[in-house]
Motif scaffolding. Structure first.
Motif, short mmCIF file in Angstrom:
data_model
loop_
_atom_site.label_atom_id
_atom_site.label_comp_id
_atom_site.label_asym_id
_atom_site.label_seq_id
_atom_site.Cartn_x
_atom_site.Cartn_y
_atom_site.Cartn_z
N SER A 1 43.11 48.69 164.01
CA SER A 1 42.25 48.41 165.15
C SER A 1 43.05 48.52 166.42
CB SER A 1 41.64 47.02 165.03
OG SER A 1 42.64 46.05 165.03
N PRO A 2 42.43 49.07 167.52
CA PRO A 2 43.15 49.25 168.78
C PRO A 2 43.52 47.91 169.40
CG PRO A 2 40.83 49.68 169.08
CD PRO A 2 41.05 49.53 167.60
N SER A 3 44.71 47.83 169.91
CA SER A 3 45.14 46.59 170.56
C SER A 3 44.63 46.53 171.97
CB SER A 3 46.67 46.52 170.57
OG SER A 3 47.20 47.54 171.39
N SER A 4 44.62 45.34 172.55
CA SER A 4 44.18 45.22 173.93
C SER A 4 45.06 46.01 174.85
CB SER A 4 44.15 43.74 174.33
OG SER A 4 45.44 43.17 174.21
N GLY A 5 46.37 46.14 174.47
CA GLY A 5 47.26 46.93 175.31
C GLY A 5 46.86 48.38 175.33
N ASP A 6 46.41 48.93 174.17
CA ASP A 6 45.98 50.32 174.12
C ASP A 6 44.78 50.52 175.01
OD1 ASP A 6 47.92 50.90 172.26
OD2 ASP A 6 46.61 50.54 170.54
N ILE A 7 43.84 49.57 174.96
CA ILE A 7 42.63 49.71 175.76
C ILE A 7 42.97 49.63 177.24
CG2 ILE A 7 40.42 48.65 176.29
CD1 ILE A 7 40.32 47.71 173.39
N ALA A 8 43.78 48.66 177.60
CA ALA A 8 44.13 48.52 179.01
C ALA A 8 44.87 49.75 179.50
CB ALA A 8 45.01 47.27 179.21
N GLY A 9 45.65 50.36 178.59
CA GLY A 9 46.40 51.53 178.96
C GLY A 9 45.52 52.71 179.27
N ALA B 1 22.08 51.93 167.72
CA ALA B 1 22.94 50.77 167.59
C ALA B 1 24.01 51.04 166.55
CB ALA B 1 22.11 49.54 167.19
N ALA B 2 25.10 50.30 166.64
CA ALA B 2 26.20 50.45 165.68
C ALA B 2 26.83 49.09 165.42
CB ALA B 2 27.25 51.42 166.22
N ASN B 3 27.24 48.87 164.18
CA ASN B 3 27.94 47.63 163.88
C ASN B 3 29.43 47.78 164.21
OD1 ASN B 3 29.10 49.07 161.74
ND2 ASN B 3 27.80 48.12 160.18
N GLU B 4 30.19 46.73 163.99
CA GLU B 4 31.60 46.74 164.41
C GLU B 4 32.39 47.83 163.71
OE1 GLU B 4 35.38 43.63 164.86
OE2 GLU B 4 33.54 43.02 163.82
N ARG B 5 32.11 48.06 162.43
CA ARG B 5 32.82 49.11 161.69
C ARG B 5 32.61 50.47 162.36
NH1 ARG B 5 30.83 50.51 157.21
NH2 ARG B 5 32.73 51.28 156.22
N ALA B 6 31.37 50.78 162.68
CA ALA B 6 31.06 52.07 163.28
C ALA B 6 31.63 52.19 164.69
CB ALA B 6 29.55 52.29 163.29
N VAL B 7 31.60 51.08 165.43
CA VAL B 7 32.12 51.10 166.80
C VAL B 7 33.62 51.41 166.79
CG1 VAL B 7 32.64 49.68 168.81
CG2 VAL B 7 30.37 49.60 167.78
N ARG B 8 34.35 50.82 165.86
CA ARG B 8 35.79 51.10 165.79
C ARG B 8 36.04 52.56 165.45
NH1 ARG B 8 39.15 46.84 166.07
NH2 ARG B 8 38.24 44.75 165.93
N ARG C 1 32.30 55.81 175.22
CA ARG C 1 33.58 55.48 174.58
C ARG C 1 34.25 54.33 175.32
NH1 ARG C 1 38.34 59.54 172.54
NH2 ARG C 1 36.63 60.28 171.24
N ALA C 2 34.18 54.33 176.65
CA ALA C 2 34.73 53.22 177.42
C ALA C 2 33.99 51.92 177.08
CB ALA C 2 34.63 53.51 178.92
N GLY C 3 32.67 52.02 176.94
CA GLY C 3 31.89 50.84 176.58
C GLY C 3 32.23 50.31 175.20
N PHE C 4 32.48 51.21 174.24
CA PHE C 4 32.86 50.79 172.89
C PHE C 4 34.20 50.05 172.91
CE2 PHE C 4 30.39 54.73 171.38
CZ PHE C 4 29.23 54.00 171.23
N LYS C 5 35.14 50.55 173.70
CA LYS C 5 36.44 49.88 173.80
C LYS C 5 36.29 48.49 174.40
CE LYS C 5 39.16 54.11 174.04
NZ LYS C 5 40.12 54.93 174.82
#
Length: 257
Positions: free
Chosen positions: A245-253, A160-167, A74-78
């Motif tokens: 879609s998650p924002s960079s702030g959400d991921i950094a948080g 493997a997963a495309n961008e839709r699946a990764v999100r 999950r961390a890698g997907f983010k």
């Protein structure tokens, strides 16, 4: 960590105390697939795993403690979403997944959102036996009915997963052992994503000690039946088009910046 993105595809390797083999695995993958970027997610290792992975040429994302394969992925997907990758592929850090099959698995994304590298689909000599074989067969039959296509290896981590699946994974990818393969697959299917499989060969672990021995693996496979029941009982989740879609702030948080 900086963004060294050079490819649209990210290879994610979750790794926990794989110092004996991680360097060789990364070098082998880079030799076979130099066109892709590699991210090693160090899952709280207490040995030299992160240092050796970096020295071999991988980007390294270090987690402060052990979360398990699902949490590491999950961390890698983010990380992949934050850095704009259009596809990801999970490759084991212990050398069991043949790098020569990476392009084969990725090619499955031409017709589906998720592509599974299947061990029991006509290639290679990998065998399962006893209760483990029966449990894996039952899981495959049930999930094949949900997917409306034949799947023979739904517990394979070589996928493997495309961008839709990764999100979608970012919101719904479970951290429990085998949940990362079984539960995540059912949730994706019930959310409208498509799945295919590609025959691959599986090699023996190159070094180190597996996190689950034969007995524990069998027990966890039995438990995965419960995981499957819960997954099938879940309500439909929203698709990537319906989820902001998650924002960079959400991921950094969440501590992976």
């Amino acid at each position: 960590m900086g963004n060294s993105r050079q490819s649209s595809v990210l290879i994610i390797m979750p790794a926990w105390n794989e110092a004996a083999v991680i360097g060789q695995t990364v070098r082998t993958v880079l030799r076979e697939s130099p066109q892709y970027d590699i991210l090693v997610v160090d899952d709280g290792s207490t040995d030299g795993t992160p240092r050796l992975a970096a020295e071999a040429g991988a980007e390294v994302l270090r987690l402060p403690f052990n979360l398990g394969v699902g949490g590491a992925m999950r961390a890698g997907f983010k990380y992949a979403v934050r850095h704009g990758y259009s596809a990801v592929i999970q490759v084991d850090s212990d050398g069991q997944h043949d790098p020569k099959d990476i392009d084969r698995v990725l090619a499955g994304l031409e017709t589906a959102d998720i592509s599974i590298g299947a061990r029991f689909a006509g290639r290679g000599s990998y065998q399962a036996s006893g209760p483990r074989k029966w449990a894996m067969g039952l899981l495959a039959k049930v999930i094949s009915r949900v997917a409306k296509t034949e799947l023979t290896d739904v517990t394979s981590g070589f996928r493997a997963a495309n961008e839709r699946a990764v999100r979608q994974y970012i919101s719904h990818f479970p951290a429990e052992y085998l949940g990362d393969t079984v539960d995540s697959l059912v949730v994706a299917l019930k959310s409208g994503y498509t799945v295919t499989q590609v025959p691959v060969e599986m090699k023996a672990r190159q070094a180190g000690t597996p996190s689950q021995g034969p007995v524990k693996s069998t027990i966890y496979l039995a438990r995965s039946g419960l995981v499957l029941c819960f997954a099938l009982a879940r309500r439909r989740t929203r698709t990537s088009a319906e989820v902001q879609s998650p924002s960079s702030g959400d991921i950094a948080g969440e501590g992976i910046a």
